[in-house]
Design an enzyme around this catalytic site. Structure first.
Site, PDB file in Angstrom:
ATOM      1  N   ASP A  89       0.872  -1.183   0.000  1.00  0.00           N
ATOM      2  CA  ASP A  89       0.000   0.000   0.000  1.00  0.00           C
ATOM      3  C   ASP A  89       0.906   1.230   0.000  1.00  0.00           C
ATOM      4  O   ASP A  89       1.070   1.909   1.020  1.00  0.00           O
ATOM      5  CB  ASP A  89      -0.894  -0.048   1.255  1.00  0.00           C
ATOM      6  CG  ASP A  89      -1.816   1.158   1.362  1.00  0.00           C
ATOM      7  OD1 ASP A  89      -1.923   1.920   0.385  1.00  0.00           O
ATOM      8  OD2 ASP A  89      -2.430   1.331   2.431  1.00  0.00           O
ATOM      9  N   CYS A 119      -3.498   4.605  -4.088  1.00  0.00           N
ATOM     10  CA  CYS A 119      -4.261   5.854  -4.152  1.00  0.00           C
ATOM     11  C   CYS A 119      -3.938   6.589  -5.450  1.00  0.00           C
ATOM     12  O   CYS A 119      -4.325   7.739  -5.620  1.00  0.00           O
ATOM     13  CB  CYS A 119      -3.958   6.727  -2.932  1.00  0.00           C
ATOM     14  SG  CYS A 119      -2.206   7.061  -2.714  1.00  0.00           S
TER      15      CYS A 119
HETATM   16  C1  SAM Z   1      -0.489   4.991   1.762  1.00  0.00           C
HETATM   17  S1  SAM Z   1       0.338   4.785   3.287  1.00  0.00           S
HETATM   18  C2  SAM Z   1      -0.308   3.227   3.774  1.00  0.00           C
HETATM   19  C3  SAM Z   1      -0.148   2.885   5.208  1.00  0.00           C
HETATM   20  C4  SAM Z   1      -1.051   1.755   5.740  1.00  0.00           C
HETATM   21  N1  SAM Z   1      -1.126   0.649   4.846  1.00  0.00           N
HETATM   22  C5  SAM Z   1      -2.444   2.277   6.054  1.00  0.00           C
HETATM   23  O1  SAM Z   1      -3.425   1.750   5.510  1.00  0.00           O
HETATM   24  O2  SAM Z   1      -2.577   3.186   6.895  1.00  0.00           O
HETATM   25  C6  SAM Z   1       1.972   4.490   2.783  1.00  0.00           C
HETATM   26  C7  SAM Z   1       2.956   4.256   3.908  1.00  0.00           C
HETATM   27  O3  SAM Z   1       4.249   4.004   3.311  1.00  0.00           O
HETATM   28  C8  SAM Z   1       5.249   4.583   4.116  1.00  0.00           C
HETATM   29  N2  SAM Z   1       6.424   4.768   3.232  1.00  0.00           N
HETATM   30  C9  SAM Z   1       6.640   5.765   2.338  1.00  0.00           C
HETATM   31  N3  SAM Z   1       7.797   5.556   1.676  1.00  0.00           N
HETATM   32  C10 SAM Z   1       8.319   4.390   2.161  1.00  0.00           C
HETATM   33  C11 SAM Z   1       9.485   3.643   1.871  1.00  0.00           C
HETATM   34  N4  SAM Z   1      10.363   4.056   0.944  1.00  0.00           N
HETATM   35  N5  SAM Z   1       9.701   2.490   2.535  1.00  0.00           N
HETATM   36  C12 SAM Z   1       8.804   2.055   3.466  1.00  0.00           C
HETATM   37  N6  SAM Z   1       7.682   2.726   3.796  1.00  0.00           N
HETATM   38  C13 SAM Z   1       7.433   3.878   3.147  1.00  0.00           C
HETATM   39  C14 SAM Z   1       4.630   5.853   4.644  1.00  0.00           C
HETATM   40  O4  SAM Z   1       5.266   6.271   5.820  1.00  0.00           O
HETATM   41  C15 SAM Z   1       3.171   5.404   4.869  1.00  0.00           C
HETATM   42  O5  SAM Z   1       2.991   4.944   6.177  1.00  0.00           O
END
Ligand code: SAM
Length: 378
Positions: free
Chosen positions: A304, A330
């Protein structure tokens, strides 16, 4: 508008959408968190007011006290907060942003962001009084107040809202899943739609009992506060490994897994790039000292990612995976790019088994997607 968004997704992905979930509360009152600028309305009375960027507009639009797409509790809080901003300099002076975040459970968190450092002995009593006035006006179970300026973070109460989602297991029995949604970390902005997405993910990953392999593990990338992790690991998998880059997100995910008794799941603070290095034995990580990746048999990989989509490392991991991929997105454009990249790199045959739309933000261009993808030997 929704029909047009769905048609655009179908054209982009070259596949029919199997199901469209409309926002359960309609076009209004669906946003659980909003961020508003505070700026003086020089053309009116010169007093500070709330303003926001309407979609596609570069200019700020002043708010007439209410914000119809935000949850009712936020709308009840706004006039109380604005009144204090205008009348009490301990609250209003140098304030440039106000964030309100509520939960279906009834918590409310108000973050006030300032240009200059706060004097704690002045700000805290005023903010406490404001929190109490908001609690009375909104009926919130708890109001947490946060005061921020550069390198300063004063928290009165909790730095998060508590949230709860009821999810049905395979026998139709409802279980409550608990979460912390912190001020500066990602959480799904439409609570009712998030509940629907969680139920969809639980159903999409459930195997009939007689078809469930003994070793049935889950790898989740970009897990945030453990939103999906808690439900999926408890209902449908033996062991789960989840990763997230955000420090507070990881802390909240660990809390949620313990609270929801999802005991067979582990969360590690790693970027998806680092996870890829660990996955292909290209680098050793102290953070993985209690985890042996060879102990897992990942049947499903759940992703996600943020709007920019998967990074190269995640695409590499997914393209070697045989089994199920669940992709929540998204941004249909980056999702299409990523699916094509995985298809190109993978030795396996890809089939998109299910494509579902969730209208998280009615009357906007945004559409959340969920895809169930099966990777099988050619
Ligand atoms: C769209 S959110 C989804 C979070 C969770 N699945 C939810 O439903 O609340 C994307 C998540 O990816 C994390 N994120 C962004 N870039 C990342 C990376 N390079 N490696 C790991 N996590 C990352 C962000 O901090 C965020 O929590």
């Amino acid at each position: 508008m929704l029909a047009a968004k769905v048609r655009a997704v179908e054209r982009l992905l070259g596949r029919a959408v199997d199901r469209v979930h409309e926002c359960p509360c309609g076009d209004l009152g669906y946003r659980m968190k909003i961020s508003l600028r505070v700026t003086r309305d020089k053309e009116k009375d010169g007093l500070p007011r709330f303003a926001w960027h309407e979609p596609k507009s570069k200019h700020l639009t002043f708010l007439d006290k209410s914000f119809p797409i935000a949850h009712e509790r936020i709308n009840k809080a706004l006039p109380v907060v604005l009144d204090r901003i205008q009348k009490d300099p301990s609250i209003g002076h140098s304030l440039f942003e106000t964030k309100l975040h509520t939960s279906l459970l009834g918590d409310l968190m108000i973050s006030l962001v300032y240009r200059v450092p706060l004097t704690e002995t002045v700000w805290s009593p005023a903010a406490e009084e404001l929190g109490e006035a908001v609690r009375e006006a909104t009926g919130a179970t708890r109001v947490n107040m946060i005061g921020r300026s550069r390198k300063q973070n004063i928290v009165l109460g909790n730095p998060y809202v508590l949230e709860k989602f009821p999810i049905l297991d395979g026998d139709g029995v409802s279980h409550d899943f608990w979460y912390r949604q912190s001020a500066e970390e990602f959480s799904q902005p439409n609570g009712l739609m998030n509940n629907i997405m969680l139920q969809w993910a639980a159903d999409a990953t459930r195997l009939p009992a007689n078809d469930r392999p003994v070793e049935n593990d889950l790898l989740e990338l970009y897990c945030g506060n453990g939103n999906f992790t808690s439900v999926l690991s408890k209902f449908n998998y033996e062991y789960t490994l989840a990763s997230e880059i955000g420090r507070v997100g990881v802390k909240d995910a660990i809390w949620s897994l313990a609270k929801n008794k999802s005991h067979q799941a582990k969360v590690v603070r790693m970027s998806s790039h680092e996870m890829c290095q660990a996955f292909f034995n290209e680098r050793q990580f102290q953070r993985l000292r209690e985890v042996d990746l060879d102990d897992y048999l990942f049947r499903t990989i759940f992703v996600d990612p943020p709007r920019q989509g998967l990074d190269v490392g995640s695409v590499r991991i997914l393209s070697t995976h045989q089994g199920q991929i669940i992709y929540v997105s998204c941004n249909p454009v980056t999702m299409k790019r990523d699916i094509e990249a995985i298809r190109e790199l993978s030795p396996f045959k890809m089939e998109i088994k299910e494509l579902v739309c969730f209208d998280q933000f009615p009357n906007t261009d945004h559409l959340e997607l969920g895809a169930v993808i099966q990777m099988t030997p050619p």
